[in-house]
Write a protein that holds these residues in place. Sequence first.
Motif, short mmCIF file in Angstrom:
data_model
loop_
_atom_site.label_atom_id
_atom_site.label_comp_id
_atom_site.label_asym_id
_atom_site.label_seq_id
_atom_site.Cartn_x
_atom_site.Cartn_y
_atom_site.Cartn_z
N LEU A 61 33.25 41.43 27.98
CA LEU A 61 34.16 40.81 28.80
C LEU A 61 35.78 41.23 28.64
CD1 LEU A 61 32.89 37.04 28.89
CD2 LEU A 61 32.84 38.86 30.68
N LYS A 62 35.82 41.63 27.41
CA LYS A 62 37.05 42.09 26.91
C LYS A 62 37.33 43.56 27.61
CE LYS A 62 39.67 39.40 24.73
NZ LYS A 62 41.03 38.92 25.31
N PHE A 63 36.20 44.40 27.61
CA PHE A 63 36.24 45.57 28.23
C PHE A 63 36.63 45.43 29.79
CE2 PHE A 63 34.30 49.07 30.42
CZ PHE A 63 34.94 50.23 29.85
N MET A 64 36.15 44.53 30.20
CA MET A 64 36.36 44.30 31.70
C MET A 64 37.81 43.92 32.02
SD MET A 64 32.94 42.26 33.06
CE MET A 64 31.40 42.95 33.35
N ASN A 65 38.35 42.97 31.31
CA ASN A 65 39.75 42.49 31.46
C ASN A 65 40.47 42.21 29.96
OD1 ASN A 65 42.09 41.40 32.14
ND2 ASN A 65 40.99 39.98 33.61
N PRO A 66 40.82 43.11 29.25
CA PRO A 66 41.49 42.95 28.02
C PRO A 66 42.68 41.92 27.71
CG PRO A 66 41.32 45.45 28.75
CD PRO A 66 41.18 44.55 29.94
N GLU A 67 43.33 41.40 29.08
CA GLU A 67 44.32 40.55 28.89
C GLU A 67 43.52 39.18 29.35
OE1 GLU A 67 47.15 41.41 28.14
OE2 GLU A 67 46.37 43.61 28.21
N GLU A 68 42.47 38.89 29.35
CA GLU A 68 41.87 37.65 29.93
C GLU A 68 41.60 36.87 28.57
OE1 GLU A 68 38.23 35.69 32.35
OE2 GLU A 68 38.14 37.84 31.85
N SER A 69 41.96 35.61 28.50
CA SER A 69 41.92 34.69 27.51
C SER A 69 40.22 34.32 27.80
CB SER A 69 42.75 33.58 27.54
OG SER A 69 42.22 32.50 26.65
N ILE A 70 39.56 34.50 26.76
CA ILE A 70 38.02 34.19 26.73
C ILE A 70 37.70 32.92 25.97
CG2 ILE A 70 35.63 34.62 26.37
CD1 ILE A 70 36.52 37.71 26.55
N ASP A 71 37.45 31.81 26.67
CA ASP A 71 36.61 30.59 25.85
C ASP A 71 35.13 30.64 26.12
OD1 ASP A 71 35.67 28.16 25.22
OD2 ASP A 71 36.55 26.92 26.62
N LEU A 72 34.72 31.61 24.92
CA LEU A 72 33.34 31.90 24.78
C LEU A 72 32.36 30.79 24.89
CD1 LEU A 72 31.59 34.37 24.60
CD2 LEU A 72 31.65 34.30 22.22
N LEU A 73 32.54 29.71 24.07
CA LEU A 73 31.45 28.57 24.18
C LEU A 73 31.33 27.98 25.39
CD1 LEU A 73 32.73 26.62 20.88
CD2 LEU A 73 30.87 28.44 21.26
N SER A 74 32.29 27.72 26.05
CA SER A 74 32.34 27.20 27.71
C SER A 74 31.36 28.07 28.47
CB SER A 74 33.68 26.80 28.03
OG SER A 74 33.64 26.23 29.44
N LEU A 75 31.72 29.34 28.37
CA LEU A 75 31.16 30.30 29.15
C LEU A 75 29.91 30.39 29.01
CD1 LEU A 75 33.61 33.35 29.21
CD2 LEU A 75 33.06 32.15 31.10
N LEU A 76 29.36 30.22 27.57
CA LEU A 76 27.96 30.01 27.33
C LEU A 76 27.22 28.76 27.60
CD1 LEU A 76 28.19 32.04 23.85
CD2 LEU A 76 27.73 33.03 26.10
N GLY A 77 28.04 27.90 27.94
CA GLY A 77 27.41 26.51 28.48
C GLY A 77 27.18 25.52 27.33
N LEU A 78 28.00 26.16 26.34
CA LEU A 78 27.87 25.13 24.96
C LEU A 78 28.79 24.07 25.23
CD1 LEU A 78 27.17 27.77 22.56
CD2 LEU A 78 25.50 26.19 23.40
#
Length: 278
Positions: A61-78
């Motif tokens: 995801l960072k490779f796709m969009n280095p500037e994007e803020s990633i909430d990994l837990l939410s994205l993983l459905g946790l």
Amino acid sequence: MDESCSKTANLSCFILSSVYVGSLYVWKSTEDRNHPKTVIRRFISAFCMLFVAPAIVYITLKFMNPEESIDLLSLLGLRYSGLLSAISLPVLLTSVLFLGPITITFFDGSWKDLFRAECWKTNLQDILWIRNQIVAPISEEFTFRACMLPQLLKCYLSSQAVLVSPLFFGVGHFHHMIERWRQGMPLLQSLLVSCFQFAYTTLFGMYAAFLFIRTNHIVAPCVAHAFCNVMGFPDFGEIGRQTGWKRIILASAFVAGLVGWYHLLWPLTEPTLYHNNP
């Protein structure tokens, strides 16, 4: 659809699938997949994937969009919000689909096992039961749904992601063909069994992907997966083995289950029920 984005996501999903399957075979062993030593070793592999897979997702995801803020837990459905609905409603929905097989359990009396403490005690002492009903659903859904779909949804529409992601899941089960062949099953027969397995795991994968996207809860496909493993593939031949009114009831149950599931699919996966607000 951005072609570069889709290639990156597809490659990452292929790597995830390969690493997941490869992790099962890093152990040198002559025992088959159901031997306790093999099962325990694969439990360790599945546990390691809980950390390896999210790392691959984050890097991609960072490779796709280095500037994007990633909430990994939410994205993983946790997440906690809507958790009770995510545990109960998918089981209810899936049980409607399996109305036919559930009816069979009432005919043969096996439904009573659900309420027998001794039965649960035996199951929890059975390492194969733990693998099939707990470890496999969690590890497979986490890798093939929670970790793949957030990447695919960056490049595909939801409907497209539902169709694409199960292909990795289905192909990921082809390694069983080699195991069956090594155990003495003829190669052609092993291939045919694997093709059949690929077909129904792909169909289930579409359903599981749909549940994950609609609920944004990894627990939703996990409980549906566990339920399906408990029930097994529907035995439609049981209709022919019944006679009289039992045959009529059972045939009606199979049809009613499919129709009921179709009509309840969207209402019982309404995102607001799971606090899944875009």
